[in-house]
Design an enzyme around this catalytic site. Sequence first.
Site, PDB file in Angstrom:
ATOM      1  N   CYS A 229     -55.877 -53.012 -14.274  1.00  0.00           N
ATOM      2  CA  CYS A 229     -54.556 -53.509 -14.680  1.00  0.00           C
ATOM      3  C   CYS A 229     -53.916 -52.595 -15.719  1.00  0.00           C
ATOM      4  CB  CYS A 229     -54.705 -54.930 -15.214  1.00  0.00           C
ATOM      5  SG  CYS A 229     -53.229 -55.581 -16.023  1.00  0.00           S
ATOM      6  N   CYS A 232     -52.560 -54.275 -18.834  1.00  0.00           N
ATOM      7  CA  CYS A 232     -53.695 -54.715 -19.653  1.00  0.00           C
ATOM      8  C   CYS A 232     -54.194 -53.557 -20.513  1.00  0.00           C
ATOM      9  CB  CYS A 232     -54.837 -55.216 -18.770  1.00  0.00           C
ATOM     10  SG  CYS A 232     -54.438 -56.605 -17.695  1.00  0.00           S
TER      11      CYS A 232
END
Length: 334
Positions: A229, A232
């Site tokens: 991600c 993230c």
Amino acid sequence: MKKLVYLLVLSVGFSFAQTTTKEKVKFSAKIENRNSDTLTVFGPNKFKQVIPINKKGVFEASFEVTDGLHQFSDGSESSMMYLRGGDDIKLTLDAKEFDETIVYTGKGSKESNFLAQKALSDEKFEMELEGLLEKDEATFKAALDKKAKEDLAKLESAGLDEKLVSALKPRIAQEGMMLTQYYNQKAAAKKVEGTTAPSFDYENHKGGKTKLEDLRGKYVYIDVWATWCGPCRAEIPHLKKIEEKYHGKNIEFVSISVDVDKDHEKWQKFVTEKQLGGIQLFADKNWMSDFIKAFGINSIPRFILIDPNGNVVKADAPRPSSATLVELLDGLVK
């Protein structure tokens, strides 16, 4: 600054009616306070063109493209642009004020300048978004409708390439749909605030397992993430700073990975190589883990704040990169 609306646009993808041209694009960029000695252009069909800086301090290249939306990155920031075969585009910007200073000149520059201005407009809207998310549904919807109408009016009156107009019209509608989903997620999260948090009992990177009850007596700030991600990973440097700021205080920082089982080793290596702090856990059934499902998490990163008694303070807490998080924690953590 990475803009939420901008990221939503990118998440839709680059696909629309495309033509690969034999005629090349000429592209050059002069960047003050640059973050890298290479500039990378991404585009349809996994297109990637890396452009090194030359002796004159200019990024300059000529390459074939699939006509349409592209993205350039200096390694730290990104922006969208529009490229067609035969274009001769020159970009200037100051990386210290990345979005605000983007200017394109030359043949085919009108469309890219429009996209740069739209990014600024989206960023302004995002600054208002946090307040709007606290409003009732009717007020939020009215703000989205107003933005969509204004965006469409600008798009249709700008005299742009019809391919770009056709590509952006559905994206404007999709922005509204995605932001509505985001609003609904926030609204659903509020309903569980003040209730007892569901528990977890997950593998700890340092060995053994850790459950939520082990952390009673302290606030618990949870980061739900995955190694794949991008958003993230972008929060990791900010999270490290937050961990350092509140080191020794009555708060624990817990990161729960929802990587699938086949990426377990990848997660282990990532945590070690990136020297991630806090308590690093691996969810037992990734997205289908009971804790993840209990919070209705369907997108990441997601942050959760739990109090020393195990009650939910914020089911969708501010990100580490948000100044709002420090304001929140300063009022709670001793």
